[in-house]
Design a protein around this motif. Structure first.
Motif, PDB file in Angstrom:
ATOM      1  N   ALA A  50      -3.159   6.507  -6.572  1.00  0.00           N
ATOM      2  CA  ALA A  50      -3.476   5.434  -5.619  1.00  0.00           C
ATOM      3  C   ALA A  50      -2.637   5.597  -4.353  1.00  0.00           C
ATOM      4  O   ALA A  50      -2.122   4.617  -3.807  1.00  0.00           O
ATOM      5  CB  ALA A  50      -3.241   4.067  -6.273  1.00  0.00           C
ATOM      6  N   VAL A  51      -2.503   6.855  -3.903  1.00  0.00           N
ATOM      7  CA  VAL A  51      -1.758   7.089  -2.660  1.00  0.00           C
ATOM      8  C   VAL A  51      -2.646   6.729  -1.471  1.00  0.00           C
ATOM      9  O   VAL A  51      -3.863   6.610  -1.591  1.00  0.00           O
ATOM     10  CB  VAL A  51      -1.274   8.555  -2.563  1.00  0.00           C
ATOM     11  N   GLY A  52      -2.012   6.561  -0.320  1.00  0.00           N
ATOM     12  CA  GLY A  52      -2.761   6.168   0.871  1.00  0.00           C
ATOM     13  C   GLY A  52      -3.670   7.279   1.377  1.00  0.00           C
ATOM     14  O   GLY A  52      -3.335   8.464   1.281  1.00  0.00           O
ATOM     15  N   TYR A  89      -0.722  -1.445  -2.195  1.00  0.00           N
ATOM     16  CA  TYR A  89      -1.584  -2.590  -2.513  1.00  0.00           C
ATOM     17  C   TYR A  89      -2.409  -2.331  -3.770  1.00  0.00           C
ATOM     18  O   TYR A  89      -2.529  -3.193  -4.643  1.00  0.00           O
ATOM     19  CB  TYR A  89      -2.509  -2.894  -1.334  1.00  0.00           C
ATOM     20  N   VAL A  90      -2.977  -1.140  -3.868  1.00  0.00           N
ATOM     21  CA  VAL A  90      -3.826  -0.834  -5.019  1.00  0.00           C
ATOM     22  C   VAL A  90      -2.970  -0.505  -6.248  1.00  0.00           C
ATOM     23  O   VAL A  90      -3.169  -1.070  -7.329  1.00  0.00           O
ATOM     24  CB  VAL A  90      -4.778   0.335  -4.695  1.00  0.00           C
ATOM     25  N   GLY A  91      -2.012   0.407  -6.085  1.00  0.00           N
ATOM     26  CA  GLY A  91      -1.260   0.896  -7.235  1.00  0.00           C
ATOM     27  C   GLY A  91      -0.376  -0.149  -7.885  1.00  0.00           C
ATOM     28  O   GLY A  91      -0.298  -0.227  -9.116  1.00  0.00           O
ATOM     29  N   VAL A  94       0.337   6.534  -9.561  1.00  0.00           N
ATOM     30  CA  VAL A  94       1.050   7.235  -8.486  1.00  0.00           C
ATOM     31  C   VAL A  94       0.634   6.633  -7.149  1.00  0.00           C
ATOM     32  O   VAL A  94      -0.542   6.670  -6.776  1.00  0.00           O
ATOM     33  CB  VAL A  94       0.742   8.741  -8.511  1.00  0.00           C
ATOM     34  N   GLY A  95       1.629   6.065  -6.452  1.00  0.00           N
ATOM     35  CA  GLY A  95       1.359   5.303  -5.233  1.00  0.00           C
ATOM     36  C   GLY A  95       1.463   3.826  -5.579  1.00  0.00           C
ATOM     37  O   GLY A  95       0.591   3.270  -6.245  1.00  0.00           O
ATOM     38  N   THR A  96       2.575   3.208  -5.158  1.00  0.00           N
ATOM     39  CA  THR A  96       2.857   1.818  -5.545  1.00  0.00           C
ATOM     40  C   THR A  96       2.637   0.919  -4.329  1.00  0.00           C
ATOM     41  O   THR A  96       3.554   0.228  -3.874  1.00  0.00           O
ATOM     42  CB  THR A  96       4.280   1.719  -6.128  1.00  0.00           C
ATOM     43  N   ASN A 125       6.903   7.780  -3.697  1.00  0.00           N
ATOM     44  CA  ASN A 125       7.883   8.694  -3.093  1.00  0.00           C
ATOM     45  C   ASN A 125       8.763   7.988  -2.065  1.00  0.00           C
ATOM     46  O   ASN A 125       9.605   8.635  -1.446  1.00  0.00           O
ATOM     47  CB  ASN A 125       7.199   9.935  -2.507  1.00  0.00           C
ATOM     48  N   GLN A 126       8.586   6.681  -1.895  1.00  0.00           N
ATOM     49  CA  GLN A 126       9.489   5.906  -1.031  1.00  0.00           C
ATOM     50  C   GLN A 126      10.610   5.344  -1.908  1.00  0.00           C
ATOM     51  O   GLN A 126      10.417   4.363  -2.638  1.00  0.00           O
ATOM     52  CB  GLN A 126       8.740   4.749  -0.367  1.00  0.00           C
ATOM     53  N   VAL A 127      11.762   5.971  -1.808  1.00  0.00           N
ATOM     54  CA  VAL A 127      12.892   5.586  -2.664  1.00  0.00           C
ATOM     55  C   VAL A 127      13.260   4.116  -2.458  1.00  0.00           C
ATOM     56  O   VAL A 127      13.494   3.375  -3.425  1.00  0.00           O
ATOM     57  CB  VAL A 127      14.117   6.490  -2.382  1.00  0.00           C
TER      58      VAL A 127
HETATM   59  N1  LIG Z   1      -5.955  -1.707  -0.107  1.00  0.00           N
HETATM   60  C1  LIG Z   1      -7.252  -1.894  -0.346  1.00  0.00           C
HETATM   61  O1  LIG Z   1      -7.807  -3.008  -0.245  1.00  0.00           O
HETATM   62  C2  LIG Z   1      -8.115  -0.730  -0.775  1.00  0.00           C
HETATM   63  C3  LIG Z   1      -9.442  -0.960  -1.120  1.00  0.00           C
HETATM   64  C4  LIG Z   1     -10.236   0.090  -1.555  1.00  0.00           C
HETATM   65  C5  LIG Z   1      -9.710   1.368  -1.635  1.00  0.00           C
HETATM   66  N2  LIG Z   1      -8.412   1.580  -1.274  1.00  0.00           N
HETATM   67  C6  LIG Z   1      -7.910   2.946  -1.389  1.00  0.00           C
HETATM   68  O2  LIG Z   1      -6.862   2.981  -2.370  1.00  0.00           O
HETATM   69  C7  LIG Z   1      -5.894   3.972  -1.982  1.00  0.00           C
HETATM   70  C8  LIG Z   1      -4.510   3.303  -1.870  1.00  0.00           C
HETATM   71  O3  LIG Z   1      -4.581   2.290  -0.859  1.00  0.00           O
HETATM   72  P1  LIG Z   1      -3.403   1.248  -0.649  1.00  0.00           P
HETATM   73  O4  LIG Z   1      -3.956   0.179   0.232  1.00  0.00           O
HETATM   74  O5  LIG Z   1      -2.808   0.896  -1.963  1.00  0.00           O
HETATM   75  O6  LIG Z   1      -2.360   2.129   0.191  1.00  0.00           O
HETATM   76  P2  LIG Z   1      -0.824   1.785   0.501  1.00  0.00           P
HETATM   77  O7  LIG Z   1      -0.505   2.500   1.765  1.00  0.00           O
HETATM   78  O8  LIG Z   1      -0.558   0.327   0.391  1.00  0.00           O
HETATM   79  O9  LIG Z   1      -0.048   2.471  -0.708  1.00  0.00           O
HETATM   80  C9  LIG Z   1       0.008   3.854  -0.874  1.00  0.00           C
HETATM   81  C10 LIG Z   1       1.335   4.186  -1.527  1.00  0.00           C
HETATM   82  O10 LIG Z   1       1.323   5.565  -1.872  1.00  0.00           O
HETATM   83  C11 LIG Z   1       2.625   6.064  -1.656  1.00  0.00           C
HETATM   84  N3  LIG Z   1       2.532   7.534  -1.567  1.00  0.00           N
HETATM   85  C12 LIG Z   1       2.012   8.289  -0.570  1.00  0.00           C
HETATM   86  N4  LIG Z   1       2.097   9.595  -0.877  1.00  0.00           N
HETATM   87  C13 LIG Z   1       2.694   9.658  -2.095  1.00  0.00           C
HETATM   88  C14 LIG Z   1       3.063  10.727  -2.955  1.00  0.00           C
HETATM   89  N5  LIG Z   1       2.819  12.020  -2.632  1.00  0.00           N
HETATM   90  N6  LIG Z   1       3.659  10.455  -4.134  1.00  0.00           N
HETATM   91  C15 LIG Z   1       3.899   9.163  -4.487  1.00  0.00           C
HETATM   92  N7  LIG Z   1       3.563   8.089  -3.717  1.00  0.00           N
HETATM   93  C16 LIG Z   1       2.972   8.346  -2.539  1.00  0.00           C
HETATM   94  C17 LIG Z   1       3.085   5.383  -0.378  1.00  0.00           C
HETATM   95  O11 LIG Z   1       4.484   5.424  -0.232  1.00  0.00           O
HETATM   96  C18 LIG Z   1       2.547   3.968  -0.593  1.00  0.00           C
HETATM   97  O12 LIG Z   1       3.515   3.137  -1.225  1.00  0.00           O
HETATM   98  C19 LIG Z   1      -6.396   4.571  -0.655  1.00  0.00           C
HETATM   99  O13 LIG Z   1      -7.159   5.724  -0.957  1.00  0.00           O
HETATM  100  C20 LIG Z   1      -7.273   3.476  -0.107  1.00  0.00           C
HETATM  101  O14 LIG Z   1      -8.259   3.986   0.782  1.00  0.00           O
HETATM  102  C21 LIG Z   1      -7.607   0.565  -0.859  1.00  0.00           C
END
Ligand SMILES: NC(=O)c1ccc[n+]([C@@H]2O[C@H](COP(=O)([O-])OP(=O)(O)OC[C@H]3O[C@@H](n4cnc5c(N)ncnc54)[C@H](O)[C@@H]3O)[C@@H](O)[C@H]2O)c1
Length: 108
Positions: free
Chosen positions: A83-85, A10-12, A6-8, A31-33
């Motif tokens: 893996a939501v933000g 960088y991480v997801g 859940v959350g697509t 949730n971003q269509v």
């Molecule tokens: N990017 C990194 O290098 C990194 C490293 C360590 C930890 N993290 C942690 O991993 C998590 C995700 O980070 P990221 O960089 O992938 O964030 P991101 O912003 O790239 O992706 C988050 C995704 O979650 C989606 N989202 C938000 N709310 C939602 C919901 N209710 N239902 C479905 N989707 C939803 C967003 O639309 C977005 O596509 C965060 O907690 C971040 O702190 C990230």
């Protein structure tokens, strides 16, 4: 194993794709269509070396799918990764509001 992520972002997206490459059946939910529609059409919103090719192959081989339907994805999965933000606020604390922005329970 049937998984959802859940959350697509960088991480997801990277994690879900790698889980699929490892032989799991994965649904990546967001949730971003517009993002999910783009991914379904093969448009990858981020750059990671080799990611586009991995996505293309795993979608074609039926192990990776994209959805906005959280409840359906959860029902179909044995394990779900969240893996939501969680962006930092002015006080340095993590903004956890995204976790409650969707329905986190599936009924039926
Ligand atoms: N990017 C990194 O290098 C990194 C490293 C360590 C930890 N993290 C942690 O991993 C998590 C995700 O980070 P990221 O960089 O992938 O964030 P991101 O912003 O790239 O992706 C988050 C995704 O979650 C989606 N989202 C938000 N709310 C939602 C919901 N209710 N239902 C479905 N989707 C939803 C967003 O639309 C977005 O596509 C965060 O907690 C971040 O702190 C990230």
């Amino acid at each position: 194993m049937k998984l959802c992520v859940v959350g697509t972002g960088y991480v997801g997206l990277v994690a879900g794709t790698c889980f699929a490459e490892s032989g799991n059946d994965v649904i990546c939910v967001d949730n971003q269509v517009a993002k999910i529609e783009s991914l379904r059409q093969g448009v990858v919103p981020i750059y990671e070396p080799g990611l586009e090719e991995l996505i293309r192959r795993n979608v074609a081989e039926g192990r990776l799918a994209f959805s906005t339907d959280l409840g359906d994805a959860v029902k179909k999965s044995v394990v779900c990764f969240i893996a939501v933000g969680t962006p930092s606020g002015d006080d340095g604390g993590a903004d956890l509001s995204a976790r409650s922005a969707g329905r986190w329970t599936a009924t039926g």
